[in-house]
Design a protein around this motif. Sequence first.
Motif, short mmCIF file in Angstrom:
data_model
loop_
_atom_site.label_atom_id
_atom_site.label_comp_id
_atom_site.label_asym_id
_atom_site.label_seq_id
_atom_site.Cartn_x
_atom_site.Cartn_y
_atom_site.Cartn_z
N UNK A 73 36.34 -19.70 -44.24
CA UNK A 73 35.06 -19.20 -44.71
C UNK A 73 35.31 -18.12 -45.76
N UNK A 74 34.27 -17.79 -46.49
CA UNK A 74 34.40 -16.74 -47.49
C UNK A 74 34.58 -15.38 -46.81
N UNK A 75 35.32 -14.49 -47.43
CA UNK A 75 35.40 -13.12 -46.91
C UNK A 75 34.01 -12.47 -46.97
N UNK A 76 33.76 -11.57 -46.02
CA UNK A 76 32.47 -10.90 -45.95
C UNK A 76 32.69 -9.42 -46.16
N UNK A 77 31.96 -8.85 -47.12
CA UNK A 77 31.97 -7.41 -47.36
C UNK A 77 30.74 -6.83 -46.68
N UNK A 78 30.95 -5.98 -45.71
CA UNK A 78 29.85 -5.40 -44.93
C UNK A 78 29.28 -4.18 -45.67
N UNK A 79 28.41 -4.45 -46.62
CA UNK A 79 27.81 -3.37 -47.41
C UNK A 79 26.90 -2.47 -46.59
#
Length: 170
Positions: A73-79
């Motif tokens: 899956x795509x990496x997730x940036x937790x903004x």
Amino acid sequence: MEQSTRKTWISVLIASVIIIGRLAITVVGGTAFFFYRHINAQFTPRENAEQQFADARARFAGRQPLIELRMNDDPVLHRELFDASHPNAKLESLRGLAYDPRAHKLVRVSIPFWLIRLAPGKHFSFLSDNGIDFDSDRVRVTADDLERLGPSLIIDQDDRHGAHVLVWTE
């Protein structure tokens, strides 16, 4: 050209070459010293490496990493972590631990944050997109983003081969 003028220019040229040579040696030596001081690799058993990872993770207990890497899956940036963070904390360093269980090698990296602030680009990426298809702009952060977040866990990841990577700021 007169003989004395020529001797003067030759002296200036020789002095310039000597000065440039010494500067080059200083730069190479300074770079080698920097890497020696900020990167440490050692061979260690898995149990010792796991303990060092546990000690580093302990200060961020219950906190989610800024960048989450999921299998297939795509990496997730937790903004959303930026909203709940402490405003503009002064960071001293970006630290990392990486362990390769096949080689039994533990690598510690400590990058002074002043060096990250000097980076020429607006963004830097924790990930390389070589052979991976994802939107790399989504996982790029700036030094200002990290300072706005304050001391925190950036990446805590185990890959499918058993390697561990932990990146945090302090």
